[in-house]
Design an enzyme around this catalytic site. Structure first.
Site, PDB file in Angstrom:
ATOM      1  CG  HIS A 181      -2.127  -0.859   1.055  1.00 15.93           C
ATOM      2  ND1 HIS A 181      -3.355  -0.365   0.724  1.00 15.93           N
ATOM      3  CD2 HIS A 181      -2.270  -2.202   1.140  1.00 15.93           C
ATOM      4  CE1 HIS A 181      -4.217  -1.362   0.632  1.00 15.93           C
ATOM      5  NE2 HIS A 181      -3.583  -2.492   0.881  1.00 15.93           N
ATOM      6  CB  ALA A 232     -11.127   2.108   4.565  1.00 13.19           C
TER       7      ALA A 232
END
Length: 471
Positions: free
Chosen positions: A370, A425
């Site tokens: 990520h 998120a």
């Protein structure tokens, strides 16, 4: 195993009805196993002789006469009751039984009852090969048309094989079939696993619980009061649910030789009175239900079905759901994927299973895949399309110099402490909320933060899937 899930469709029953009630009269008498019919043994199913066994090569006089009661007396008792109450009826008619009951067929037609086919004979198809069963289906349709004047538009075989539903759908002439017991609403069956050569088939599910057959089975109904109480409770539950905004359908199964007996018919009469006392009930035939469903809920093919994709297409489509980790999709493809995984939540469960069962180093590699939030990759426009869209949705592509400096400082501190990027998120979050979570989570120990980051990775995957698939 998923069906309509937590949000079934509104059937929009005519008149705003809260529940649809459908009465079936099974006409089987004369179609049962009997050596006079060329069968190998006598009938042993659904009679007053609970636990009866077939008599190979012999007639079973008691069994024959119990079935004959349904044709001689039981049918007419039910006929008078149902026509007198002006209740629509669908008949599941065994073709050979209809052929042996011309007066009964004439009465059905005079009353306007829908006559569906119940197969050629009232026999068990579990051991039939596919070709023999297909031949019997074709013969049932032909005989039905000879006896009634038109081919059947509905089918309930009952004693099915694994091939029965597919054969019926492939025949192509049925508006509806009923050989399932898996829902309270009609639905479209699109033959998962059988290719695309068969057109979608409307299913109007049937019942074995609100059914007088339980008078002829162990631990079933033993008196009319039990039958009435069960039907009433089923109806009242569905009526209350329908009035609360979840209308559904109730099927009631009757047999001439069972419910046609006086003590059971009385219970049926009480139930019909109970139903007819309500003003928001739609009493309908299965054909009427099918035509309504086709008009209100026509078949619509899902745009994307993960369970039907080949491996390469599956991995290409879902390999980026977990950032730069296509191996998760590769392993998930090898699981038992079915229609339950064609939703965002279903497929997420399969992908998350792989992520959760992976080794510690593999999971850490997913975290490290990520990008930093508002980091160097974002500045260089080298994010994946998914990450770029997610960060932009939170305004991370339009930071002030001070905000960018703050993100840079937090990113560096976080990676130094934990060894992987800060993951959250971001969908639905503001920059301020993200920064607050950033600073709060810097106070975690590594084990707690590793668990938190993994949960956030899974949440990001779910949100991505919700952009691809129905919920």
């Amino acid at each position: 195993m998923r069906g309509y899930g937590a949000s079934p469709p509104d059937p929009q029953w005519p008149g705003g009805a809260a529940v649809c009630v459908q009465i079936v009269v099974n006409y089987e008498e004369g179609g049962e196993n009997c050596v006079l019919h060329g069968d190998a043994a006598s009938e042993a199913f659904l009679s007053e002789i609970v636990g009866a066994q077939p008599w190979p090569g012999q007639r079973h006089w008691n069994m024959e006469s119990l079935y004959e009661y349904g044709a001689r007396a039981g049918f007419w008792r039910l006929y008078r009751m149902l026509t007198g109450a002006q209740v629509p009826v669908t008949v599941f008619g065994v073709a050979s039984a209809l052929a042996r009951g011309p007066d009964q067929v004439a009465a059905m037609q005079e009353a306007g009852w829908e006559i569906a086919t119940h197969g050629l004979k009232w026999i068990d198809y579990r051991d039939h090969d596919e070709a023999a069963e297909r031949a019997d289906l074709d013969a049932a349709i032909a005989l039905h048309a000879e006896v009634t004047g038109e081919r059947p538009r509905g089918l309930y075989l009952g004693r099915t094989s694994v091939n029965s539903v597919r054969l019926a759908a492939a025949e192509g002439g049925f508006d509806w079939i009923a050989d399932t017991y898996d829902d309270d609403l009609p639905y479209w069956l699109d033959h998962d696993g059988h290719g695309n050569a068969i057109a979608p088939q409307l299913v109007v599910p049937y019942t074995l619980d609100a059914n007088d057959m339980r008078f002829a089975t162990a631990q079933g109904f033993n008196c009319g009061d039990q039958f009435f109480a069960y039907l009433r409770d089923s109806f009242d539950t569905l009526l209350a649910e329908g009035r609360a905004g979840r209308p559904a359908m109730m099927s009631v199964g009757l047999h001439c030789r069972l419910a046609g007996r006086p003590g059971r018919a009385a219970a049926l009469a009480r139930f019909l009175d109970h139903v007819r006392a309500q003003d928001d009930v739609w009493l309908a035939t299965r054909g009427e239900i099918a035509r309504h469903w086709m008009a209100v809920h026509p078949y619509r093919a899902p745009a994307l079905r993960p369970s039907r994709m080949d491996r390469d297409a599956f991995v290409a489509r879902f390999g980026g759901v977990f950032e730069h980790s296509p191996w998760i999709a590769e392993r998930a493809f090898a699981l038992e994927l079915g229609p339950a995984h064609d939703s965002a939540g279903g497929l997420h469960n399969a992908l998350a299973r792989v992520f959760r069962s992976a080794g510690a180093d593999e999971r850490l590699a997913v975290l490290k895949a990520h990008p930093d939030l508002a980091g160097k990759l974002a500045a260089a426009r080298r994010l994946t399309p998914e990450s770029a869209a997610e960060q932009a949705s939170a305004g991370l592509d339009a930071l002030t110099d001070a905000e960018r400096a703050r993100f840079t400082r937090l990113n560096e501190a976080y990676v130094k402490k934990f060894g992987f990027p800060f993951i959250i998120a971001v969908k639905g979050l503001t920059k301020e909320a993200i920064l607050a979570a950033f600073e709060r989570r810097l106070g975690n120990d590594r084990d707690a933060e590793l668990a938190t980051a993994c949960r956030q990775v899974e949440r990001i995957a779910l949100l991505r899937l919700k952009d691809m698939l129905p919920h």
